[in-house]
Design an enzyme around this catalytic site. Structure first.
Site, mmCIF file in Angstrom:
data_model
loop_
_atom_site.group_PDB
_atom_site.id
_atom_site.type_symbol
_atom_site.label_atom_id
_atom_site.label_comp_id
_atom_site.label_asym_id
_atom_site.label_seq_id
_atom_site.Cartn_x
_atom_site.Cartn_y
_atom_site.Cartn_z
ATOM 1 N N ARG A 183 0.859 -1.186 0.000
ATOM 2 C CA ARG A 183 0.000 0.000 0.000
ATOM 3 C C ARG A 183 0.890 1.229 0.000
ATOM 4 O O ARG A 183 1.853 1.308 0.757
ATOM 5 C CB ARG A 183 -0.974 -0.012 1.180
ATOM 6 C CG ARG A 183 -0.361 -0.143 2.558
ATOM 7 C CD ARG A 183 -1.378 0.117 3.659
ATOM 8 N NE ARG A 183 -1.087 -0.545 4.907
ATOM 9 C CZ ARG A 183 -0.141 -0.181 5.773
ATOM 10 N NH1 ARG A 183 0.630 0.858 5.528
ATOM 11 N NH2 ARG A 183 0.037 -0.846 6.897
ATOM 12 N N HIS A 204 -1.675 2.780 6.901
ATOM 13 C CA HIS A 204 -2.766 1.815 7.104
ATOM 14 C C HIS A 204 -4.129 2.492 6.951
ATOM 15 O O HIS A 204 -5.001 2.026 6.237
ATOM 16 C CB HIS A 204 -2.656 1.179 8.499
ATOM 17 C CG HIS A 204 -3.876 0.419 8.889
ATOM 18 N ND1 HIS A 204 -4.196 -0.782 8.300
ATOM 19 C CD2 HIS A 204 -4.878 0.695 9.767
ATOM 20 C CE1 HIS A 204 -5.354 -1.206 8.815
ATOM 21 N NE2 HIS A 204 -5.778 -0.335 9.695
ATOM 22 N N TYR A 261 6.906 3.306 10.404
ATOM 23 C CA TYR A 261 7.509 1.994 10.689
ATOM 24 C C TYR A 261 8.063 1.349 9.422
ATOM 25 O O TYR A 261 8.678 0.300 9.478
ATOM 26 C CB TYR A 261 6.455 1.067 11.340
ATOM 27 C CG TYR A 261 5.113 1.100 10.642
ATOM 28 C CD1 TYR A 261 4.872 0.335 9.504
ATOM 29 C CD2 TYR A 261 4.096 1.947 11.093
ATOM 30 C CE1 TYR A 261 3.659 0.398 8.836
ATOM 31 C CE2 TYR A 261 2.879 2.017 10.433
ATOM 32 C CZ TYR A 261 2.662 1.242 9.311
ATOM 33 O OH TYR A 261 1.469 1.322 8.647
HETATM 34 C C1 LIG Z 1 -10.930 -9.061 14.299
HETATM 35 C C2 LIG Z 1 -10.185 -7.760 14.200
HETATM 36 N N1 LIG Z 1 -9.025 -7.619 14.862
HETATM 37 C C3 LIG Z 1 -8.338 -6.453 14.772
HETATM 38 C C4 LIG Z 1 -8.836 -5.396 14.041
HETATM 39 C C5 LIG Z 1 -8.053 -4.093 13.907
HETATM 40 N N2 LIG Z 1 -7.467 -4.049 12.553
HETATM 41 C C6 LIG Z 1 -8.042 -3.368 11.570
HETATM 42 S S1 LIG Z 1 -7.212 -3.528 10.120
HETATM 43 C C7 LIG Z 1 -6.038 -4.494 10.832
HETATM 44 C C8 LIG Z 1 -4.883 -5.005 10.025
HETATM 45 C C9 LIG Z 1 -5.298 -5.916 8.945
HETATM 46 O O1 LIG Z 1 -4.161 -6.291 8.215
HETATM 47 P P1 LIG Z 1 -4.290 -7.100 6.866
HETATM 48 O O2 LIG Z 1 -5.236 -8.223 7.045
HETATM 49 O O3 LIG Z 1 -2.913 -7.432 6.448
HETATM 50 O O4 LIG Z 1 -4.976 -6.058 5.876
HETATM 51 P P2 LIG Z 1 -4.381 -4.672 5.323
HETATM 52 O O5 LIG Z 1 -4.856 -3.600 6.258
HETATM 53 O O6 LIG Z 1 -2.913 -4.767 5.299
HETATM 54 O O7 LIG Z 1 -4.992 -4.525 3.978
HETATM 55 C C10 LIG Z 1 -6.313 -4.691 12.172
HETATM 56 C C11 LIG Z 1 -5.474 -5.489 13.082
HETATM 57 C C12 LIG Z 1 -10.071 -5.593 13.399
HETATM 58 N N3 LIG Z 1 -10.621 -4.621 12.651
HETATM 59 N N4 LIG Z 1 -10.716 -6.785 13.459
#
Ligand SMILES: Cc1ncc(C[n+]2csc(CCOP(=O)(O)OP(=O)(O)O)c2C)c(N)n1
Ligand SMILES: [Mg+2]
Length: 319
Positions: free
Chosen positions: A239, A243, A251
């Protein structure tokens, strides 16, 4: 085999739609017009487009918190997506769902979700419904590298594997889950290696090369339509932004970001199309101008639309 010229141009246009749509959302956020937060897909466009280029309108997708691009690639209406993001009554959920809850069943977009990993069992369920109805539809399930560490990943993929459900599990590995680098939470390099644990094919592709994604998804779709079961496709991507809107992403090493910016999927595909003689530089520019105009219209539509009325707050919601 390469897709037809029409399809190649469609893919280029969709990638541009996602890129410019997202950049516009970023700008509108800065003007305080977007309630909640946003997670942008900029840099990852080749994944959604390469996969959805293989899907029919009656096929399904499930999406994530980073879902605008999935919806656009599946044929979502830019005006209604933009209106939803701005919390307007003309949006997909009448302005009550916002950026992370967009769905459009009429095009098989079963919904985005803010719950990481939640789309995986939903995709398995949609796959089961297809099998029970005996059609040859397929489901593409998008999720991140972080989601692949959730229990839902194991449960959903295992079930789809044993029942040979027509699902493409598409991992968008952008190396990070919020600020957590993949290597801090996984000892393996490829999420696709986990496919072996479920007895299904696992493929790693360059997620910034739309044609590589297209080809991997094509094979997985063929397999799924024939009733041979699911495939796990891992797309290595990045990306460009943080985030979410407020994450400065400090980071990430500067050199890493620069390295990935050089691999931006859009200029790469544009150059390829010009090289292949599918488009001239001028035609490519013309398409980009059309896309920009289309997005301006979507913004105008969303800005001019009303907010939902307070008395509508409890309509269309579960309580
Ligand atoms: C069950 C759950 N745990 C934690 C979160 C907080 N959270 C939101 S996005 C995220 C990271 C997700 O990473 P990834 O699956 O790699 O997707 P990306 O954001 O990199 O597209 C987290 C931990 C959440 N929304 N739902
Ligand atoms: Mg990630």
């Amino acid at each position: 085999m390469l897709p037809s010229s029409d399809k190649l141009v469609w893919m280029f246009r969709k990638m541009l739609e996602i890129r410019h749509f997202e950049e516009k959302v970023y700008e509108l956020y800065g003007q305080n017009l977007v309630p909640g937060t946003i997670h942008l897909y900029v840099g990852e466009e080749a994944v959604a487009v390469g996969v959805c280029a293989n899907l029919r309108k009656d096929d399904y997708i499930t999406s994530t918190h980073r879902g605008h691009g999935h919806c656009i690639a599946k044929g979502g209406d830019l005006k209604r997506i933009m209106a939803e993001i701005l919390g307007k009554r003309t949006g997909y959920c009448k302005g009550k769902g916002g950026s992370m809850h967009i769905a459009d069943f009429s095009i098989g977009m079963l919904g985005a979700t803010a719950v990481v990993g939640a789309g995986i069992p939903i995709a398995a369920g949609a796959g089961l419904s297809i099998k029970l109805r005996g059609t040859d539809q397929v489901v593409a399930c998008f999720f991140g590298d972080g989601a692949s560490n959730q229990g839902t990943f194991h449960e959903g993929i295992n079930m789809a594997a044993i029942w040979k459900l027509p699902v493409l599990f598409v991992c968008e590995n952008n190396l990070y889950a919020m600020g957590t680098r993949q290597s801090m939470v996984m000892l393996i390099e490829n999420v696709a290696d986990r496919a072996a644990a479920y007895g299904i094919p696992g493929v790693v592709v360059d997620g910034n090369d739309v044609l590589a994604v297209y080809e991997a998804a094509k094979q997985a779709v063929e397999r799924a339509r024939k009733g041979e079961g699911p495939t796990l496709i891992e797309c290595k991507t990045y990306r460009h932004k943080g985030h979410s809107r407020f994450d400065p992403a400090t980071y990430r090493p500067k050199e890493e970001v620069e390295e990935w910016l050089k691999k931006d999927p859009i200029p790469r595909f544009r150059n390829k199309l010009v090289e292949m003689g599918v488009l001239t530089e001028n035609e490519a520019k013309g398409i980009e101008e059309e896309v920009l105009a289309e997005i301006e219209e979507a913004v105008k539509f969303a800005l001019e639309s009303p907010y939902p009325k307070p008395e509508e707050a409890l309509e269309d919601v579960y309580a």
